[in-house]
Structure formats: C-alpha cells, structure tokens
Design a protein around this motif. Structure first.
Motif, PDB file in Angstrom:
ATOM      1  N   LEU A   1     -39.664  25.818  76.014  1.00  0.00           N
ATOM      2  CA  LEU A   1     -40.332  25.062  75.720  1.00  0.00           C
ATOM      3  C   LEU A   1     -41.112  26.273  74.435  1.00  0.00           C
ATOM      4  O   LEU A   1     -42.365  26.002  74.753  1.00  0.00           O
ATOM      5  N   ALA A   2     -40.884  26.210  73.262  1.00  0.00           N
ATOM      6  CA  ALA A   2     -41.876  27.502  72.424  1.00  0.00           C
ATOM      7  C   ALA A   2     -43.051  26.578  71.889  1.00  0.00           C
ATOM      8  O   ALA A   2     -43.180  25.318  71.557  1.00  0.00           O
ATOM      9  N   VAL A   3     -43.729  27.695  72.149  1.00  0.00           N
ATOM     10  CA  VAL A   3     -45.671  27.225  71.010  1.00  0.00           C
ATOM     11  C   VAL A   3     -44.603  26.411  69.788  1.00  0.00           C
ATOM     12  O   VAL A   3     -44.322  26.727  69.150  1.00  0.00           O
ATOM     13  N   ASN A   4     -46.034  25.417  69.277  1.00  0.00           N
ATOM     14  CA  ASN A   4     -45.892  24.011  68.738  1.00  0.00           C
ATOM     15  C   ASN A   4     -44.152  24.090  68.733  1.00  0.00           C
ATOM     16  O   ASN A   4     -44.330  22.727  67.940  1.00  0.00           O
ATOM     17  N   ALA A   5     -43.581  23.494  69.237  1.00  0.00           N
ATOM     18  CA  ALA A   5     -42.442  23.010  69.340  1.00  0.00           C
ATOM     19  C   ALA A   5     -42.098  21.669  69.943  1.00  0.00           C
ATOM     20  O   ALA A   5     -43.145  21.669  70.808  1.00  0.00           O
ATOM     21  N   THR A   6     -41.438  21.166  69.906  1.00  0.00           N
ATOM     22  CA  THR A   6     -41.380  19.419  70.161  1.00  0.00           C
ATOM     23  C   THR A   6     -39.932  19.481  70.856  1.00  0.00           C
ATOM     24  O   THR A   6     -39.252  19.326  70.429  1.00  0.00           O
ATOM     25  N   CYS A   7     -40.531  18.162  71.659  1.00  0.00           N
ATOM     26  CA  CYS A   7     -39.092  17.684  72.281  1.00  0.00           C
ATOM     27  C   CYS A   7     -39.875  15.738  72.213  1.00  0.00           C
ATOM     28  O   CYS A   7     -40.734  15.055  72.094  1.00  0.00           O
ATOM     29  N   THR A   8     -38.517  15.137  72.336  1.00  0.00           N
ATOM     30  CA  THR A   8     -38.787  13.682  71.935  1.00  0.00           C
ATOM     31  C   THR A   8     -38.185  12.822  73.419  1.00  0.00           C
ATOM     32  O   THR A   8     -37.407  13.166  74.561  1.00  0.00           O
ATOM     33  N   LEU A   9     -39.250  11.946  74.217  1.00  0.00           N
ATOM     34  CA  LEU A   9     -38.989  11.830  75.579  1.00  0.00           C
ATOM     35  C   LEU A   9     -39.192   9.861  75.032  1.00  0.00           C
ATOM     36  O   LEU A   9     -39.749   9.263  74.872  1.00  0.00           O
ATOM     37  N   THR A  10     -37.925   9.077  75.413  1.00  0.00           N
ATOM     38  CA  THR A  10     -37.420   7.681  75.057  1.00  0.00           C
ATOM     39  C   THR A  10     -37.377   7.092  76.302  1.00  0.00           C
ATOM     40  O   THR A  10     -36.687   7.373  76.853  1.00  0.00           O
TER      41      THR A  10
END
Length: 105
Positions: free
Chosen positions: A64-73
């Motif tokens: 995961l790149a710096v400042n990138a996001t992903c979502t946990l549901t």
C-alpha cells in the motif's frame, strides 16, 4: 510503517441472534513514509466469530503506497445474546507496525 484507521470504532447497536447487520466500513491509510506491506488482515478478540470482514487491501507481495487507502468492511452476526458479546477488533500485520483497533460495539 504507520497506519491510520478512520473511523477507529463501529457501532452496531442491537442485532437479533442469527441475523446479519448492515455492513460498516473503516478506511485504512498508510500514514508512514514508505510502502506498507500487509501480510494479513483479520478479526481478533472476544466473540470475533460474530463478525465478518472483507477488504480491498493489497496483501504481500503487493504494498500500500504512502497516503494510499483501502477499505475494511465489517458485519455483525451474533450467535448468542447477552452483555458478554464484546467487540472484535481489526488486526493487521506489517513489519515494525503496531495493530490499530477497529472496535465494533
């Protein structure tokens, strides 16, 4: 590596035994200064089996790149009733990074 989880807690309120709540999400952001390697994401804690979790986070060898996001549901499906139904928490493993809590309640 460092991460920021927003929001840090999710509230489900009352849920009938044997039914599944609507899903709620938290966003995980790589707030560190380099790529974040995630080896796994799961749920831990008392009654963790009452919660379901999906995510769109990259798993090693991807990063995961710096400042990138992903979502946990997360969903809540209680298997028993009572005040002992405690929150689960999201955990993730990354080199030299501490787990952050996402505490549904």
């Amino acid at each position: 590596p460092a991460v920021t989880l927003t929001p840090t807690s999710l509230s489900y309120g009352s849920q009938l035994v044997g039914t599944t709540s609507g899903s709620q999400s938290s966003t995980l952001r790589n707030s560190g200064t380099g790529p974040l390697t995630i080896t796994s994401i799961g749920l831990a804690g008392t009654n963790a089996g009452d919660f379901g979790q999906t995510n769109n986070c990259p798993v090693a060898p991807l990063t995961l790149a710096v400042n990138a996001t992903c979502t946990l549901t997360v969903t809540f499906s209680p298997t028993a009733s009572g005040p002992g139904r405690r929150p689960a928490r999201h955990t993730r493993r990354a080199p030299r990074a501490r787990p952050r809590r996402c505490s549904p309640s």
